[in-house]
Design a protein around this motif. Structure first.
Motif, PDB file in Angstrom:
ATOM      1  N   MET A 106     -11.688  71.378 -11.220  1.00 21.25           N
ATOM      2  CA  MET A 106     -12.969  71.440 -11.998  1.00 21.25           C
ATOM      3  C   MET A 106     -13.560  72.542 -12.066  1.00 21.25           C
ATOM      4  SD  MET A 106     -14.617  67.807 -11.289  1.00 21.25           S
ATOM      5  CE  MET A 106     -15.855  67.865 -12.509  1.00 21.25           C
ATOM      6  N   SER A 107     -13.998  73.057 -13.153  1.00 25.92           N
ATOM      7  CA  SER A 107     -14.903  74.650 -13.132  1.00 25.92           C
ATOM      8  C   SER A 107     -16.165  74.361 -12.309  1.00 25.92           C
ATOM      9  CB  SER A 107     -14.792  74.967 -14.553  1.00 25.92           C
ATOM     10  OG  SER A 107     -15.836  74.210 -15.033  1.00 25.92           O
ATOM     11  N   GLN A 108     -16.460  75.859 -12.113  1.00 23.95           N
ATOM     12  CA  GLN A 108     -17.701  75.705 -11.445  1.00 23.95           C
ATOM     13  C   GLN A 108     -18.695  75.243 -12.228  1.00 23.95           C
ATOM     14  OE1 GLN A 108     -18.773  79.239  -8.873  1.00 23.95           O
ATOM     15  NE2 GLN A 108     -20.325  79.853 -10.530  1.00 23.95           N
ATOM     16  N   ILE A 109     -18.834  75.187 -13.529  1.00 26.10           N
ATOM     17  CA  ILE A 109     -19.991  74.718 -14.359  1.00 26.10           C
ATOM     18  C   ILE A 109     -19.956  73.250 -14.391  1.00 26.10           C
ATOM     19  CG2 ILE A 109     -20.459  74.363 -16.728  1.00 26.10           C
ATOM     20  CD1 ILE A 109     -19.684  77.350 -17.325  1.00 26.10           C
ATOM     21  N   ASP A 110     -18.609  72.649 -14.420  1.00 22.12           N
ATOM     22  CA  ASP A 110     -18.504  71.152 -14.267  1.00 22.12           C
ATOM     23  C   ASP A 110     -18.892  70.649 -13.142  1.00 22.12           C
ATOM     24  OD1 ASP A 110     -17.173  71.125 -16.969  1.00 22.12           O
ATOM     25  OD2 ASP A 110     -15.305  71.582 -15.933  1.00 22.12           O
ATOM     26  N   LEU A 111     -18.827  71.286 -11.945  1.00 20.82           N
ATOM     27  CA  LEU A 111     -19.300  70.926 -10.772  1.00 20.82           C
ATOM     28  C   LEU A 111     -20.953  71.027 -10.612  1.00 20.82           C
ATOM     29  CD1 LEU A 111     -16.563  72.413  -8.455  1.00 20.82           C
ATOM     30  CD2 LEU A 111     -17.099  69.839  -8.904  1.00 20.82           C
TER      31      LEU A 111
END
Length: 409
Positions: free
Chosen positions: A1-6
């Motif tokens: 998962m991307s940093q944004i998604d996390l």
């Protein structure tokens, strides 16, 4: 998962996610063994080798010279992710990235190329600067001398973080002419002895112990006077600490949230039937995560300031470079107390979300406070607010470097 998604916010560049994906599987392996290494005091030598093989240490080397060409915001964001996996490893590599930063500030030529070739191959450098006992502020007792027609160094250093894992050791010395300088020494030189005798209560796996040099060989081309090293060094080294603290905050947020989600036993006077449904407990988790989020955002802002100083170095305006260096130091100083407080607070209140059983050693939650407290003690933060205030009120520029030891006279 991307940093944004996390939920940790946007990364520092459009290409950041593709750059990070090269290393995240290694970070995951590192994280999986972090508590066992901590409990067994097992040094992360194998984990650092995996990072070497992936050439993690070549992040700042330009692509044209065999590296990844990462910007400083990209580097520091990756160090936040690595620190969330195991902050000991980031601390062990701090000296390497500082040495690399000095190399990428050098002008084109054989000295730069010799080192960028080594760094691009995955070779890493350790650190040997601090002297203890009767050490002086104005000079190193570790010194360069000539013996049998070659340059050698002799002396003893402490806090030689990461040197046990390194190919080279970057050493602060007194040069032949008496001026403060640095040299690079092969760790496997027969005159070098590195001992893991670090006895601090935090960052216990960084091998921050003693290194002794006995007629260790030095290439004369590697003797560099302090005044010729990159000017934003103090800001850079401190920013690595801040990134490490932000990563500790992320690990703490994730581990505490996972522990709350699994917890079945709860108090009869609680505000919900389970911890995961208790609004007061959830409030604590939210505060921990928010502290970690804010710390990471501050680190990226500091990284942008240091990136400006790096770019100004290659301009033709000396005054502009000086201003950029001063602002990078001020922004780092402004961040230091705030980030330290955010993570120290988070590492304390985490236990309010859990029962007394969370203090059991096998859980390893105490390592976050111990590690954060140790990092926050490296460069006295009690002086930072004063330095910032003096700049704000009187326009006094910040000090770029500092030394510890007995004052002259």
């Amino acid at each position: 998962m991307s940093q944004i998604d996390l939920g940790w916010g946007e990364g520092p560049s459009e290409r950041y996610e593709s750059l990070a994906e090269k290393f995240r599987p290694i970070f995951a392996e590192i994280s999986a063994g972090a508590i066992d290494r901590e409990l067994g005091r097992k040094l992360p030598a194998a984990e650092i080798v995996k990072l070497q093989e992936a050439r993690f240490g070549a992040l700042r080397v330009p692509e044209a010279e065999g590296g990844f060409g990462a910007t400083l915001p990209e580097l520091l964001n990756l160090l936040i992710e690595l620190s969330a996996a195991d902050s000991n490893i980031t601390q062990a590599l701090r000296g390497h990235f500082g040495f690399t930063e000095d190399i990428v500030n050098k002008a084109e030529g054989p000295d730069r190329r010799r080192w960028t070739d080594r760094l691009a191959r995955g070779e890493i450098a350790g650190n040997a600067w601090t002297e203890i006992g009767d050490a002086r502020q104005d000079a190193f007792s570790t010194a360069v001398s000539e013996k049998d027609g070659r340059f050698v160094i002799n002396g003893r250093k402490y806090y030689t973080t990461g040197s046990l894992f390194a190919d080279w050791i970057n050493v602060g010395v007194t040069g032949l002419d008496g001026e403060s300088s640095t040299v690079q020494v092969r760790r496997d030189d027969p005159g070098v002895e590195v001992v893991d005798d670090w006895d601090g209560f935090g960052q216990i796996l960084t091998a921050s112990g003693t290194t002794t040099f006995r007629d260790a060989a030095v290439d004369p081309a590697d003797v560099v006077a302090d005044e010729n090293q990159f000017r934003y060094g103090a800001a850079f080294y401190q920013a690595v600490h801040l990134a490490t603290l932000a990563g500790i905050g992320r690990a703490l947020a994730d581990e505490t949230a996972a522990a709350v989600a699994k917890r079945v036993r709860h108090y009869s006077n609680a505000a919900g039937p389970r911890s995961s449904q208790d609004p007061q407990v959830l409030q604590v988790i939210g505060r921990i995560r928010s502290n970690a989020y804010a710390a990471g955002a501050i680190v990226l802002q500091v990284a942008r300031a240091i990136e400006r100083a790096y770019r100004a170095h290659f301009g033709s305006d000396a005054e502009a470079e000086e201003r950029a260096n001063a602002i990078a130091e001020i922004e780092t100083s402004q961040a230091l107390t705030v980030v330290s407080d955010l993570i120290l607070d988070a590492s304390t209140i985490a236990f309010d979300a859990l029962g007394a059983s969370s203090t059991r050693k096998p859980n390893g939650l105490d390592r976050h406070w111990r590690n954060a407290r140790t990092l926050a003690s490296h460069n006295p933060r009690i002086y930072k607010d004063r330095i910032v205030g003096d700049f704000a009120v009187n326009g006094t520029p910040p000090p770029y470097q500092w030394r510890i030891g007995a004052a002259a006279g």
